[in-house]
Scaffold this active site. Structure first.
Site, PDB file in Angstrom:
ATOM      1  N   LYS A  74     -86.121  -9.814 -16.728  1.00 19.71           N
ATOM      2  CA  LYS A  74     -86.287  -8.431 -17.183  1.00 19.71           C
ATOM      3  C   LYS A  74     -84.941  -7.730 -17.189  1.00 19.71           C
ATOM      4  O   LYS A  74     -83.996  -8.108 -16.495  1.00 19.71           O
ATOM      5  CB  LYS A  74     -87.270  -7.666 -16.296  1.00 19.71           C
ATOM      6  CG  LYS A  74     -86.894  -7.552 -14.808  1.00 19.71           C
ATOM      7  CD  LYS A  74     -85.912  -6.454 -14.467  1.00 19.71           C
ATOM      8  CE  LYS A  74     -85.604  -6.384 -12.974  1.00 19.71           C
ATOM      9  NZ  LYS A  74     -84.448  -5.503 -12.650  1.00 19.71           N
ATOM     10  N   PRO A  94     -80.716 -15.785 -14.001  1.00 25.78           N
ATOM     11  CA  PRO A  94     -79.637 -15.696 -13.012  1.00 25.78           C
ATOM     12  C   PRO A  94     -80.160 -15.388 -11.616  1.00 25.78           C
ATOM     13  O   PRO A  94     -81.092 -14.595 -11.440  1.00 25.78           O
ATOM     14  CB  PRO A  94     -78.774 -14.546 -13.538  1.00 25.78           C
ATOM     15  CG  PRO A  94     -79.033 -14.520 -15.006  1.00 25.78           C
ATOM     16  CD  PRO A  94     -80.462 -14.921 -15.179  1.00 25.78           C
ATOM     17  N   ASP A 128     -91.060  -5.794  -8.130  1.00 32.03           N
ATOM     18  CA  ASP A 128     -90.878  -6.251  -9.507  1.00 32.03           C
ATOM     19  C   ASP A 128     -91.861  -7.339  -9.917  1.00 32.03           C
ATOM     20  O   ASP A 128     -91.923  -7.701 -11.099  1.00 32.03           O
ATOM     21  CB  ASP A 128     -89.457  -6.794  -9.701  1.00 32.03           C
ATOM     22  CG  ASP A 128     -88.395  -5.711  -9.708  1.00 32.03           C
ATOM     23  OD1 ASP A 128     -88.768  -4.519  -9.782  1.00 32.03           O
ATOM     24  OD2 ASP A 128     -87.201  -6.049  -9.641  1.00 32.03           O
TER      25      ASP A 128
END
Length: 300
Positions: free
Chosen positions: A10, A95, A137
């Site tokens: 995201k 990442p 999240d």
């Protein structure tokens, strides 16, 4: 028999942060956009719960029960009274410690994969409830697309997106701890009147219209000053992307990944080439959004 779930990264196109709450969290107005960088979580029956990981920076991923994928399996198994005897393998492409919710993605992916493998048939509401218990999240990683997250980010309202947005992401030489960035935010705002976080209607409208110029004018990240305070070199990366023609440049979430909005794939390629040549970042990736949330891609 195994189940594989693909789950997206995201970018926060808006991250408005309120003052610290008594519980240590912060109220947020967090506009998420899922983008086409993915991890894949494969769940296979095993003698006991174990986690493996492969891909870029896999060595930085914890392989014990602190991993959100393991915690997701334990949470669902605990609710159903079953043994979480599975091998969780994470094929990592998001990442690590980059502000793009890679760990949260793995938690959502593992939850959906275990639900599918075990046939527990959890409702969407129950899956989102477990996601919220795992982290702020994680619910968005399950949902994907675009959404406004309020509370600490876990209460989602799905947003319309009227087009495709093209991004370049620059990965930094080292990571940043999300708790450390929030602590720095608290330090920088100590004694100041921190306003209640409110979503930008201009930004929500820009997403709905698919208008990159309007979106570029509206993106914001209240954590960016804190990330730059802890990692000043990120300013050089942001400047390099701006100079290469990015419509907007910002730190993604708590960082240290920096995100650059471009008009089209050709512009994205130009910005990516310039960032690679700048020497201000470790690696560069391009991706577009919105992307789908956690999706079963292999299994029964």
């Amino acid at each position: 028999m195994s189940v594989t779930v693909r789950v997206p990264a995201k970018v926060n196109v808006q991250l408005a942060v309120g003052a610290a709450r008594p519980d240590g969290f912060h109220d947020l107005a967090n506009v998420f956009l899922a983008v086409g960088l993915h991890d894949e979580v494969t769940v296979t029956p095993a003698d006991e719960l174990r986690v493996t990981c492969a891909g870029p920076d896999a060595g930085q991923v914890p392989l014990d029960v602190t991993n959100l994928a393991a915690r997701a399996a334990l949470a669902l198994a605990g609710r159903r009274g079953i043994e979480p005897a599975v091998h969780l393998h994470i094929a990592k492409d998001i990442p690590v410690a980059g502000g793009m919710a890679g760990g949260s993605a793995d938690g959502a992916g593992a939850l959906l994969a275990c639900d599918t493998l075990w046939g527990t048939n959890a409702s969407r509401e129950e899956l989102l409830e477990i996601c919220a218990e795992l982290g702020s999240d994680v619910p968005f990683s399950l949902v994907g697309g675009a959404a406004l997250g309020t509370g600490r980010g876990e209460k989602l309202r799905v947003l319309d997106v009227g087009g495709t947005f093209h991004w370049v992401f620059a990965m930094a030489e080292r990571g940043l701890s999300t708790p450390a960035v929030f602590r720095e935010f608290d330090r920088l705002t100590e004694g100041l009147d921190v306003p209640e976080p409110v979503a930008s209607q201009e930004l929500i409208d820009a997403l709905a219209k698919g208008d990159p110029d309007a979106l570029a004018a509206a993106v914001s990240n209240d954590l960016q000053p804190a990330a730059l305070s802890l990692f000043p070199e990120l300013a050089d990366t942001l400047a390099a992307g701006h100079s290469a023609g990015a419509l907007a440049a910002l730190v993604s979430g708590s960082g240290p990944t920096t995100a650059f909005l471009t008009r089209d794939p050709q512009a994205a390629a130009k910005v990516a080439e310039a960032l690679t040549a700048s020497g201000t970042c470790r690696t560069v990736r391009t991706a577009s959004g919105p992307a789908s949330g956690a999706t079963v891609v292999a299994g029964p």
